[in-house]
Design a protein around this motif. Structure first.
Motif, PDB file in Angstrom:
ATOM      1  N   THR A 179      55.442  40.759  34.299  1.00 22.32           N
ATOM      2  CA  THR A 179      55.959  41.504  35.447  1.00 22.32           C
ATOM      3  C   THR A 179      54.897  42.444  35.998  1.00 22.32           C
ATOM      4  N   LEU A 180      54.226  43.164  35.117  1.00 25.94           N
ATOM      5  CA  LEU A 180      53.197  44.100  35.568  1.00 25.94           C
ATOM      6  C   LEU A 180      52.060  43.372  36.274  1.00 25.94           C
ATOM      7  N   MET A 181      51.581  42.272  35.691  1.00 23.99           N
ATOM      8  CA  MET A 181      50.467  41.544  36.304  1.00 23.99           C
ATOM      9  C   MET A 181      50.841  41.038  37.693  1.00 23.99           C
ATOM     10  N   SER A 182      52.065  40.567  37.843  1.00 18.45           N
ATOM     11  CA  SER A 182      52.539  40.100  39.144  1.00 18.45           C
ATOM     12  C   SER A 182      52.510  41.237  40.163  1.00 18.45           C
ATOM     13  N   GLU A 183      52.995  42.402  39.764  1.00 19.79           N
ATOM     14  CA  GLU A 183      52.989  43.556  40.674  1.00 19.79           C
ATOM     15  C   GLU A 183      51.566  43.998  40.994  1.00 19.79           C
ATOM     16  N   LEU A 184      50.712  44.050  39.984  1.00 19.02           N
ATOM     17  CA  LEU A 184      49.323  44.452  40.217  1.00 19.02           C
ATOM     18  C   LEU A 184      48.610  43.469  41.133  1.00 19.02           C
ATOM     19  N   ASP A 185      48.875  42.175  40.964  1.00 17.42           N
ATOM     20  CA  ASP A 185      48.279  41.168  41.855  1.00 17.42           C
ATOM     21  C   ASP A 185      48.669  41.434  43.305  1.00 17.42           C
ATOM     22  N   LYS A 186      49.955  41.682  43.547  1.00 14.75           N
ATOM     23  CA  LYS A 186      50.443  41.942  44.911  1.00 14.75           C
ATOM     24  C   LYS A 186      49.806  43.204  45.481  1.00 14.75           C
ATOM     25  N   LEU A 187      49.768  44.254  44.668  1.00 16.30           N
ATOM     26  CA  LEU A 187      49.206  45.520  45.136  1.00 16.30           C
ATOM     27  C   LEU A 187      47.712  45.403  45.412  1.00 16.30           C
ATOM     28  N   GLU A 188      47.025  44.642  44.584  1.00 12.52           N
ATOM     29  CA  GLU A 188      45.586  44.451  44.783  1.00 12.52           C
ATOM     30  C   GLU A 188      45.318  43.638  46.057  1.00 12.52           C
ATOM     31  N   ARG A 189      46.095  42.566  46.274  1.00 10.13           N
ATOM     32  CA  ARG A 189      45.922  41.761  47.493  1.00 10.13           C
ATOM     33  C   ARG A 189      46.152  42.599  48.748  1.00 10.13           C
ATOM     34  N   ALA A 190      47.050  43.568  48.656  1.00  8.61           N
ATOM     35  CA  ALA A 190      47.351  44.430  49.803  1.00  8.61           C
ATOM     36  C   ALA A 190      46.340  45.566  49.956  1.00  8.61           C
ATOM     37  N   GLY A 191      45.384  45.657  49.049  1.00  4.61           N
ATOM     38  CA  GLY A 191      44.372  46.706  49.125  1.00  4.61           C
ATOM     39  C   GLY A 191      44.882  48.075  48.685  1.00  4.61           C
ATOM     40  N   LEU A 192      45.958  48.092  47.909  1.00  4.53           N
ATOM     41  CA  LEU A 192      46.565  49.354  47.482  1.00  4.53           C
ATOM     42  C   LEU A 192      46.035  49.826  46.129  1.00  4.53           C
ATOM     43  N   ILE A 193      45.503  48.894  45.343  1.00  2.00           N
ATOM     44  CA  ILE A 193      44.880  49.234  44.061  1.00  2.00           C
ATOM     45  C   ILE A 193      43.625  48.403  43.878  1.00  2.00           C
ATOM     46  N   LEU A 194      42.810  48.825  42.940  1.00  2.00           N
ATOM     47  CA  LEU A 194      41.676  48.054  42.441  1.00  2.00           C
ATOM     48  C   LEU A 194      41.828  47.981  40.931  1.00  2.00           C
ATOM     49  N   ARG A 195      41.371  46.882  40.332  1.00  2.00           N
ATOM     50  CA  ARG A 195      41.347  46.798  38.866  1.00  2.00           C
ATOM     51  C   ARG A 195      39.888  46.854  38.434  1.00  2.00           C
ATOM     52  N   VAL A 196      39.556  47.943  37.791  1.00  4.54           N
ATOM     53  CA  VAL A 196      38.177  48.217  37.402  1.00  4.54           C
ATOM     54  C   VAL A 196      37.948  47.748  35.968  1.00  4.54           C
ATOM     55  N   PRO A 197      36.931  46.898  35.756  1.00  3.28           N
ATOM     56  CA  PRO A 197      36.640  46.446  34.391  1.00  3.28           C
ATOM     57  C   PRO A 197      36.111  47.597  33.538  1.00  3.28           C
ATOM     58  N   ASP A 198      36.472  47.596  32.279  1.00  3.33           N
ATOM     59  CA  ASP A 198      35.981  48.582  31.330  1.00  3.33           C
ATOM     60  C   ASP A 198      34.548  48.207  30.973  1.00  3.33           C
ATOM     61  N   PRO A 199      33.609  49.134  31.094  1.00  7.50           N
ATOM     62  CA  PRO A 199      32.219  48.795  30.790  1.00  7.50           C
ATOM     63  C   PRO A 199      31.993  48.426  29.318  1.00  7.50           C
ATOM     64  N   LYS A 200      32.903  48.874  28.433  1.00 12.60           N
ATOM     65  CA  LYS A 200      32.752  48.595  27.005  1.00 12.60           C
ATOM     66  C   LYS A 200      33.430  47.295  26.580  1.00 12.60           C
ATOM     67  N   ASP A 201      34.391  46.836  27.371  1.00 14.07           N
ATOM     68  CA  ASP A 201      35.141  45.622  27.021  1.00 14.07           C
ATOM     69  C   ASP A 201      35.575  44.947  28.312  1.00 14.07           C
ATOM     70  N   ARG A 202      34.897  43.898  28.706  1.00 15.19           N
ATOM     71  CA  ARG A 202      35.155  43.273  30.008  1.00 15.19           C
ATOM     72  C   ARG A 202      36.534  42.624  30.114  1.00 15.19           C
ATOM     73  N   ARG A 203      37.237  42.473  28.990  1.00 16.06           N
ATOM     74  CA  ARG A 203      38.601  41.931  29.025  1.00 16.06           C
ATOM     75  C   ARG A 203      39.609  42.978  29.471  1.00 16.06           C
ATOM     76  N   VAL A 204      39.243  44.251  29.389  1.00 17.37           N
ATOM     77  CA  VAL A 204      40.141  45.358  29.704  1.00 17.37           C
ATOM     78  C   VAL A 204      39.944  45.777  31.155  1.00 17.37           C
ATOM     79  N   ARG A 205      41.052  45.950  31.856  1.00 13.64           N
ATOM     80  CA  ARG A 205      41.022  46.394  33.255  1.00 13.64           C
ATOM     81  C   ARG A 205      41.834  47.687  33.386  1.00 13.64           C
ATOM     82  N   THR A 206      41.334  48.574  34.236  1.00 14.38           N
ATOM     83  CA  THR A 206      42.045  49.818  34.527  1.00 14.38           C
ATOM     84  C   THR A 206      42.436  49.817  35.997  1.00 14.38           C
ATOM     85  N   PRO A 207      43.732  49.800  36.301  1.00 12.95           N
ATOM     86  CA  PRO A 207      44.156  49.854  37.700  1.00 12.95           C
ATOM     87  C   PRO A 207      43.905  51.246  38.282  1.00 12.95           C
TER      88      PRO A 207
END
Length: 156
Positions: A73-101
């Motif tokens: 559910t969260l990923m679906s919402e984040l995808d929609k918000l990101e496509r709309a330019g309302l959020i960015l998901r920033v990769p963690d410099p220490k672990d590229r698998r981790v994203r911070t909205p």
């Protein structure tokens, strides 16, 4: 949305659970209608609100846990918000698998406008009651929400 007439059999069913369910449906529908005017869902608005009010950065995993949203559910919402330019998901410099909205300026502005509109929707519901009645309702809902077991599932 078309207003439905109550079903007589349901009108006779004034038990506690049914009444809470119907009240939640009405409030939820009003919130969904209002957030749709801004191009987001109530969950999307909730995510934006959490990101706008959060002083510290949270990973997607921590954000989902905080909001009571499962990963899908969260990923679906984040995808929609990101496509709309309302959020960015920033990769963690220490672990590229981790994203911070992170909320964007556009997302922050939309969240404020939608939040103000939702406050008006809520105010309209509260205005149906006296101040004393609202105090009783609020205490009762807090009491019901404060259980001994951990809360699982979505916050919406």
């Amino acid at each position: 949305m078309e207003e439905q007439q109550p079903i007589p059999a349901c009108m006779e069913k004034w038990d506690f659970n049914w009444l809470l369910h119907r009240a939640a449906q009405r409030v939820g529908a009003a919130f969904a209608e209002e957030t749709a005017k801004f191009g987001v869902s109530p969950r999307g608005q909730l995510v934006l609100q959490a990101l706008a009010n959060d002083e510290g950065q949270r990973t997607q995993l921590k954000l989902g846990a905080m909001l009571g949203l499962d990963k899908t559910t969260l990923m679906s919402e984040l995808d929609k918000l990101e496509r709309a330019g309302l959020i960015l998901r920033v990769p963690d410099p220490k672990d590229r698998r981790v994203r911070t909205p992170m909320i964007t300026d556009k997302g922050r502005e939309l969240q404020k406008q939608a939040g103000d509109a939702l406050a008006e929707v809520e105010r309209a519901f509260r205005d149906r009651f006296t101040r004393e009645e609202m105090a009783v309702i609020r205490r009762a809902l807090i009491n019901l929400a404060d259980g001994e077991a951990p809360v699982h599932g979505s916050c919406l």
